[in-house]
Design a protein around this motif. Structure first.
Motif, PDB file in Angstrom:
ATOM      1  N   SER A  91       0.810  -1.219   0.000  1.00  7.08           N
ATOM      2  CA  SER A  91       0.000   0.000   0.000  1.00  7.08           C
ATOM      3  C   SER A  91       0.846   1.273   0.000  1.00  7.08           C
ATOM      4  CB  SER A  91      -0.929  -0.003   1.216  1.00  7.08           C
ATOM      5  OG  SER A  91      -0.179  -0.106   2.413  1.00  7.08           O
ATOM      6  N   ASP A  96       0.575  11.367   3.173  1.00  7.56           N
ATOM      7  CA  ASP A  96      -0.049  12.248   2.182  1.00  7.56           C
ATOM      8  C   ASP A  96       0.290  13.719   2.385  1.00  7.56           C
ATOM      9  OD1 ASP A  96      -1.262  10.125   0.899  1.00  7.56           O
ATOM     10  OD2 ASP A  96      -3.159  10.310   1.996  1.00  7.56           O
ATOM     11  N   GLU A  97       0.516  14.112   3.638  1.00  9.79           N
ATOM     12  CA  GLU A  97       0.775  15.523   3.941  1.00  9.79           C
ATOM     13  C   GLU A  97       2.203  15.948   3.628  1.00  9.79           C
ATOM     14  OE1 GLU A  97      -2.670  14.016   5.888  1.00  9.79           O
ATOM     15  OE2 GLU A  97      -0.572  13.362   6.104  1.00  9.79           O
ATOM     16  N   ASN A  99       5.569  15.916   0.921  1.00 13.70           N
ATOM     17  CA  ASN A  99       5.895  15.699  -0.483  1.00 13.70           C
ATOM     18  C   ASN A  99       6.919  14.572  -0.615  1.00 13.70           C
ATOM     19  OD1 ASN A  99       8.492  16.809  -0.059  1.00 13.70           O
ATOM     20  ND2 ASN A  99       7.812  18.875  -0.631  1.00 13.70           N
ATOM     21  N   HIS A 137       6.311  16.990  -5.516  1.00 20.31           N
ATOM     22  CA  HIS A 137       4.949  16.496  -5.653  1.00 20.31           C
ATOM     23  C   HIS A 137       4.536  15.709  -4.406  1.00 20.31           C
ATOM     24  CE1 HIS A 137       5.819  17.516  -9.805  1.00 20.31           C
ATOM     25  NE2 HIS A 137       4.555  17.324 -10.116  1.00 20.31           N
ATOM     26  N   PHE A 138       3.213  15.615  -4.221  1.00 20.79           N
ATOM     27  CA  PHE A 138       2.662  14.859  -3.113  1.00 20.79           C
ATOM     28  C   PHE A 138       2.218  13.486  -3.608  1.00 20.79           C
ATOM     29  CE2 PHE A 138       2.579  19.187  -1.708  1.00 20.79           C
ATOM     30  CZ  PHE A 138       2.859  19.100  -0.354  1.00 20.79           C
ATOM     31  N   PRO A 139       2.119  12.482  -2.700  1.00 26.06           N
ATOM     32  CA  PRO A 139       1.812  11.123  -3.143  1.00 26.06           C
ATOM     33  C   PRO A 139       0.599  11.008  -4.052  1.00 26.06           C
ATOM     34  CG  PRO A 139       2.486  11.080  -0.862  1.00 26.06           C
ATOM     35  CD  PRO A 139       2.409  12.532  -1.251  1.00 26.06           C
ATOM     36  N   GLN A 140      -0.457  11.770  -3.760  1.00 27.55           N
ATOM     37  CA  GLN A 140      -1.681  11.679  -4.559  1.00 27.55           C
ATOM     38  C   GLN A 140      -1.506  12.218  -5.980  1.00 27.55           C
ATOM     39  OE1 GLN A 140      -1.283  13.268  -1.683  1.00 27.55           O
ATOM     40  NE2 GLN A 140      -2.278  15.278  -1.649  1.00 27.55           N
ATOM     41  N   GLN A 141      -0.388  12.873  -6.237  1.00 26.13           N
ATOM     42  CA  GLN A 141      -0.099  13.388  -7.581  1.00 26.13           C
ATOM     43  C   GLN A 141       0.752  12.417  -8.400  1.00 26.13           C
ATOM     44  OE1 GLN A 141       1.647  17.070  -5.931  1.00 26.13           O
ATOM     45  NE2 GLN A 141       0.088  18.208  -7.088  1.00 26.13           N
ATOM     46  N   SER A 143       1.705   8.362  -9.928  1.00 33.08           N
ATOM     47  CA  SER A 143       1.164   7.061 -10.314  1.00 33.08           C
ATOM     48  C   SER A 143       1.557   6.025  -9.268  1.00 33.08           C
ATOM     49  CB  SER A 143       1.709   6.643 -11.681  1.00 33.08           C
ATOM     50  OG  SER A 143       3.100   6.354 -11.590  1.00 33.08           O
ATOM     51  N   GLN A 147       4.813   6.039  -6.809  1.00 31.79           N
ATOM     52  CA  GLN A 147       4.696   5.972  -5.357  1.00 31.79           C
ATOM     53  C   GLN A 147       5.555   4.839  -4.786  1.00 31.79           C
ATOM     54  OE1 GLN A 147       0.793   6.651  -3.407  1.00 31.79           O
ATOM     55  NE2 GLN A 147      -0.025   6.839  -5.483  1.00 31.79           N
TER      56      GLN A 147
END
Length: 231
Positions: A91, A96-97, A99, A137-141, A143, A147
């Motif tokens: 996972s 997430d908070e 970068n 970049h942050f994890p949600q940005q 692929s 990640q």
């Protein structure tokens, strides 16, 4: 590097007692790449958690780098993990908070490394894993493959002796999964010991040895010719 002797793990509640591991005996030499396989619920992740000093066995011995650590309290296990063990999960487990740069830097902060040295190590690792252009970049940005590259960077930036990987390609497509396995194999060739839990037979072919678990017991061990695969 790793030796277990009659290792057992029993989970108990008020009404139920479940044996997750039973008399597990295994030896892992420095520089080996081990794959642990078996059906769901056979004890693979439980064994990995004990090897990774995230949990203690109920009984038996666990020797890590020549030290018997089976009865270590949580604070001593935490201290021993730092700088010695890196983790890669299915996972990704990125924060997430933070970068990309900050996620990779975190283990070095825990080691109280000076800022200049942290910067050198993080940037070098990000470039090596071909993710340096995404450091802000942050994890949600990212692929899934990106990640997982970041997660590998975080796992190895402190140059640990051991990497533990739990289904590292489980959330990736075939192409990105192969990229991740090639990265792990490259690290192994440089001397890093890797123990990987996987259901994926193709991933297991990258290892030197496959340990098969069933109902918490080692049932077979297979030494094999290692796959040499590139993308």
């Amino acid at each position: 590097m790793i030796r277990t002797v009659n290792l057992n793990k029993v989970f108990r509640t008020e009404e139920v007692e479940t044996t997750a591991l039973q008399d597990v005996n295994m030896d892992v030499k420095p520089g080996e790449f081990i794959a642990i396989m078996g059906p769901s619920g056979c004890g693979k992740s439980t064994l990995l958690n004990i090897i990774g000093l995230l949990d203690n066995p109920t009984s038996g011995e666990y020797h890590f780098n020549g030290i018997e650590v089976a009865k270590y309290r949580e604070n001593k296990r935490t201290d021993l993990r730092k700088g010695n063990i890196g983790f890669v999960f299915q996972s990704f487990n990125l924060i997430d908070e933070l970068n990309v740069y900050e996620n990779v830097e975190l283990p070095l902060i825990y080691l109280k490394m000076k800022a200049r040295e942290r910067k050198e190590k993080v940037e070098a690792m990000l470039e090596r894993m071909q993710i340096g252009h995404r450091k802000k970049h942050f994890p949600q940005q990212l692929s899934g493959g990106q990640q997982q590259r970041v997660a590998i960077c975080r796992a190895v930036v402190a140059n640990p002796r051991l990497i533990l990987a739990d289904e590292p390609t489980g959330n990736l497509d075939s192409k990105h999964g192969l990229e991740v396995m090639n990265l792990l194999k490259e690290l192994n060739k440089e001397g890093t010991t890797i123990i990987m839990v996987t259901h994926n037979k193709r991933d297991a072919e990258f290892s030197h040895r496959i340990i098969n678990l069933f109902d918490g017991q080692i049932v077979t061990e297979n030494i094999q010719k290692v796959m040499e695969t590139t993308i």
